[in-house]
Write a protein that holds these residues in place. Structure first.
Motif, PDB file in Angstrom:
ATOM      1  N   GLN A 203      -3.808   8.789  14.519  1.00  0.00           N
ATOM      2  CA  GLN A 203      -3.165   9.678  13.544  1.00  0.00           C
ATOM      3  C   GLN A 203      -1.651   9.576  13.651  1.00  0.00           C
ATOM      4  OE1 GLN A 203      -4.868  11.783  11.274  1.00  0.00           O
ATOM      5  NE2 GLN A 203      -2.821  11.939  10.378  1.00  0.00           N
ATOM      6  N   SER A 204      -0.983   9.331  12.533  1.00  0.00           N
ATOM      7  CA  SER A 204       0.479   9.303  12.501  1.00  0.00           C
ATOM      8  C   SER A 204       1.015  10.663  12.061  1.00  0.00           C
ATOM      9  CB  SER A 204       0.966   8.226  11.533  1.00  0.00           C
ATOM     10  OG  SER A 204       2.368   8.288  11.379  1.00  0.00           O
ATOM     11  N   TYR A 205       2.184  11.017  12.589  1.00  0.00           N
ATOM     12  CA  TYR A 205       2.816  12.291  12.224  1.00  0.00           C
ATOM     13  C   TYR A 205       4.247  12.100  11.736  1.00  0.00           C
ATOM     14  CZ  TYR A 205      -1.173  14.361  14.630  1.00  0.00           C
ATOM     15  OH  TYR A 205      -2.450  14.717  15.006  1.00  0.00           O
ATOM     16  N   SER A 206       4.650  10.864  11.497  1.00  0.00           N
ATOM     17  CA  SER A 206       6.030  10.607  11.070  1.00  0.00           C
ATOM     18  C   SER A 206       6.064  10.140   9.620  1.00  0.00           C
ATOM     19  CB  SER A 206       6.679   9.557  11.976  1.00  0.00           C
ATOM     20  OG  SER A 206       5.972   8.337  11.908  1.00  0.00           O
ATOM     21  N   ALA A 207       7.227  10.272   9.012  1.00  0.00           N
ATOM     22  CA  ALA A 207       7.391   9.888   7.614  1.00  0.00           C
ATOM     23  C   ALA A 207       7.602   8.389   7.482  1.00  0.00           C
ATOM     24  CB  ALA A 207       8.595  10.621   7.015  1.00  0.00           C
ATOM     25  N   SER A 208       7.235   7.862   6.323  1.00  0.00           N
ATOM     26  CA  SER A 208       7.618   6.502   5.975  1.00  0.00           C
ATOM     27  C   SER A 208       9.076   6.527   5.555  1.00  0.00           C
ATOM     28  CB  SER A 208       6.730   5.979   4.845  1.00  0.00           C
ATOM     29  OG  SER A 208       5.390   5.830   5.286  1.00  0.00           O
ATOM     30  N   GLN A 209       9.749   5.352   5.615  1.00  0.00           N
ATOM     31  CA  GLN A 209      11.191   5.342   5.376  1.00  0.00           C
ATOM     32  C   GLN A 209      11.630   4.131   4.559  1.00  0.00           C
ATOM     33  OE1 GLN A 209      13.665   6.813   8.853  1.00  0.00           O
ATOM     34  NE2 GLN A 209      11.835   6.228   9.999  1.00  0.00           N
ATOM     35  N   ILE A 210      12.642   4.359   3.752  1.00  0.00           N
ATOM     36  CA  ILE A 210      13.324   3.288   3.022  1.00  0.00           C
ATOM     37  C   ILE A 210      14.759   3.287   3.513  1.00  0.00           C
ATOM     38  CG2 ILE A 210      13.977   2.406   0.749  1.00  0.00           C
ATOM     39  CD1 ILE A 210      11.650   4.135  -0.387  1.00  0.00           C
ATOM     40  N   PHE A 211      15.204   2.175   4.093  1.00  0.00           N
ATOM     41  CA  PHE A 211      16.492   2.117   4.774  1.00  0.00           C
ATOM     42  C   PHE A 211      17.560   1.444   3.909  1.00  0.00           C
ATOM     43  CE2 PHE A 211      13.072   1.731   7.929  1.00  0.00           C
ATOM     44  CZ  PHE A 211      13.338   2.815   8.743  1.00  0.00           C
ATOM     45  N   GLY A 212      18.662   2.173   3.660  1.00  0.00           N
ATOM     46  CA  GLY A 212      19.808   1.591   2.983  1.00  0.00           C
ATOM     47  C   GLY A 212      21.009   1.625   3.907  1.00  0.00           C
ATOM     48  N   ASP A 213      22.048   0.866   3.597  1.00  0.00           N
ATOM     49  CA  ASP A 213      23.228   0.884   4.469  1.00  0.00           C
ATOM     50  C   ASP A 213      24.123   2.087   4.206  1.00  0.00           C
ATOM     51  OD1 ASP A 213      24.430   0.174   2.078  1.00  0.00           O
ATOM     52  OD2 ASP A 213      24.975  -1.849   2.706  1.00  0.00           O
ATOM     53  N   ALA A 214      23.715   2.947   3.247  1.00  0.00           N
ATOM     54  CA  ALA A 214      24.467   4.177   2.982  1.00  0.00           C
ATOM     55  C   ALA A 214      23.552   5.400   2.962  1.00  0.00           C
ATOM     56  CB  ALA A 214      25.208   4.063   1.652  1.00  0.00           C
ATOM     57  N   GLY A 215      22.368   5.264   3.565  1.00  0.00           N
ATOM     58  CA  GLY A 215      21.450   6.385   3.614  1.00  0.00           C
ATOM     59  C   GLY A 215      20.018   5.929   3.803  1.00  0.00           C
ATOM     60  N   THR A 216      19.159   6.885   4.058  1.00  0.00           N
ATOM     61  CA  THR A 216      17.739   6.607   4.279  1.00  0.00           C
ATOM     62  C   THR A 216      16.911   7.612   3.496  1.00  0.00           C
ATOM     63  OG1 THR A 216      18.134   5.732   6.507  1.00  0.00           O
ATOM     64  CG2 THR A 216      15.901   6.493   6.018  1.00  0.00           C
ATOM     65  N   ILE A 217      15.819   7.147   2.917  1.00  0.00           N
ATOM     66  CA  ILE A 217      14.896   8.032   2.206  1.00  0.00           C
ATOM     67  C   ILE A 217      13.648   8.194   3.060  1.00  0.00           C
ATOM     68  CG2 ILE A 217      13.402   8.296   0.185  1.00  0.00           C
ATOM     69  CD1 ILE A 217      15.529   6.864  -1.451  1.00  0.00           C
ATOM     70  N   LEU A 218      13.255   9.452   3.275  1.00  0.00           N
ATOM     71  CA  LEU A 218      12.051   9.772   4.027  1.00  0.00           C
ATOM     72  C   LEU A 218      10.941  10.135   3.042  1.00  0.00           C
ATOM     73  CD1 LEU A 218      13.576  12.090   6.801  1.00  0.00           C
ATOM     74  CD2 LEU A 218      13.366   9.585   6.802  1.00  0.00           C
ATOM     75  N   VAL A 219       9.815   9.471   3.164  1.00  0.00           N
ATOM     76  CA  VAL A 219       8.671   9.695   2.279  1.00  0.00           C
ATOM     77  C   VAL A 219       7.555  10.309   3.117  1.00  0.00           C
ATOM     78  CG1 VAL A 219       7.012   8.648   0.703  1.00  0.00           C
ATOM     79  CG2 VAL A 219       9.334   7.707   0.881  1.00  0.00           C
ATOM     80  N   GLU A 220       7.207  11.539   2.818  1.00  0.00           N
ATOM     81  CA  GLU A 220       6.260  12.274   3.655  1.00  0.00           C
ATOM     82  C   GLU A 220       4.876  11.642   3.683  1.00  0.00           C
ATOM     83  OE1 GLU A 220       6.069  16.888   4.099  1.00  0.00           O
ATOM     84  OE2 GLU A 220       4.678  16.345   2.501  1.00  0.00           O
TER      85      GLU A 220
END
Length: 296
Positions: A203-220
């Motif tokens: 079981q995972s409990y962390s968000a998926s992520q999209i990494f940019g050089d000026a920010g990161t998006i967290l996808v639940e």
């Protein structure tokens, strides 16, 4: 409603107010009072059952994965068109009302060169497998395994956001039944690498992520998107959109399907939904081949 057990079908029909019930798919497909069906059978049953109903001019909303082979999906869409009906893959994330917000937000976090999408969910059937039983979800002959049941959501999100990759690398951990219990894939684009992980053994409990050089998006959640946040340099967080209830997400999916059937206006055009399904099917095949060539 349909069940192989007529008594179970009758009980389910009574509980949910269904107008009719069957223990024969052929009888159900031949019923002139039915316009469309929803298929939620084991993965290996999707293609032949969808073919049966499409041949009888019934529109089909079919659970993911639509089919286990790309050629089957192409044939089914052609059959639907030939019979003047609709075929749609039931995938919540593709019809998420705020998917466009997520797409637009990717352009706000600078250059994006990597992303990590995970769907690891401990199967409720895993203890039974460990006890020596053979649950359906871990049987390759029924299309079971983590890629088809869970990984497909990660593949779908990558495809919806970034399209089809140039190259695919993958591997999997296979159980004694022959089904994959856990796996991972690397999707290579021109200047982007997307990492996918999926498991029915943990079981995972962390968000998926999209990494940019000026920010990161967290996808639940890759299956429901859930709450998505943008994290900017310095740690400032901005909620892009909150989580929706599962009912709301499935309602939008159902509303689009109804629009396809009735020729109304859908949030996601039918042609786009079809093309997305075919693209995901092609990526899934590449992952299976790269993971050891397991084909159903």
């Amino acid at each position: 409603v349909y069940s192989r057990d007529r008594e179970k079908a009758a009980l389910f029909a009574k509980k949910h107010g269904a107008a009719s019930y069957y223990d024969s798919l052929e009888s159900m497909a031949a019923d002139p009072g039915i316009d469309a069906v929803y298929l939620a059978s084991p993965n290996a049953c999707h293609a032949p059952q969808a073919e049966l109903f499409l041949t009888h001019k019934k529109s089909v909303l079919c659970e993911k994965p639509l089919t286990l082979q790309t050629g089957e999906a192409e044939s089914l869409f052609a059959l639907a068109e030939q019979n003047g009906v609709v075929l749609c893959e039931a995938i919540m994330s593709a019809h998420h009302p705020e998917l466009s917000v997520l797409r637009d937000s990717i352009g706000k976090i600078g250059a994006v060169h990597s992303a990590s999408f995970d769907f690891s969910q401990l199967s409720s059937k895993y203890p039974a497998y460990l006890a020596g039983k053979r649950p359906n979800v871990f049987l390759p002959e029924l299309g079971g395994g983590c890629l088809e049941d869970l990984g497909v959501y990660a593949v779908y999100l990558a495809c919806l956001l970034f399209g089809e990759p140039i190259a695919v690398q993958a591997d999997a951990l296979f159980l004694e039944t022959g089904a994959d219990g856990a796996g991972g894939a690397f999707l290579q684009y021109n200047d982007l690498l997307v990492t996918l992980t999926y498991s029915k053994m943990a079981q995972s409990y962390s968000a998926s992520q999209i990494f940019g050089d000026a920010g990161t998006i967290l996808v639940e959640s890759v299956s429901q998107l859930g709450q998505c946040e943008m994290v900017l340099p310095g740690g400032k967080r901005e909620v892009l959109f909150p989580a929706r209830s599962r009912f709301d997400l499935m309602r939008q999916e159902a509303q689009d399907f109804l629009a396809y059937c009735e020729g109304g206006k859908a949030m996601v055009p039918y042609g786009q939904a079809r093309n997305d399904s075919l693209a995901v099917s092609r990526i899934m095949k590449r992952i299976r081949l790269a993971s050891g060539g397991f084909l159903f």
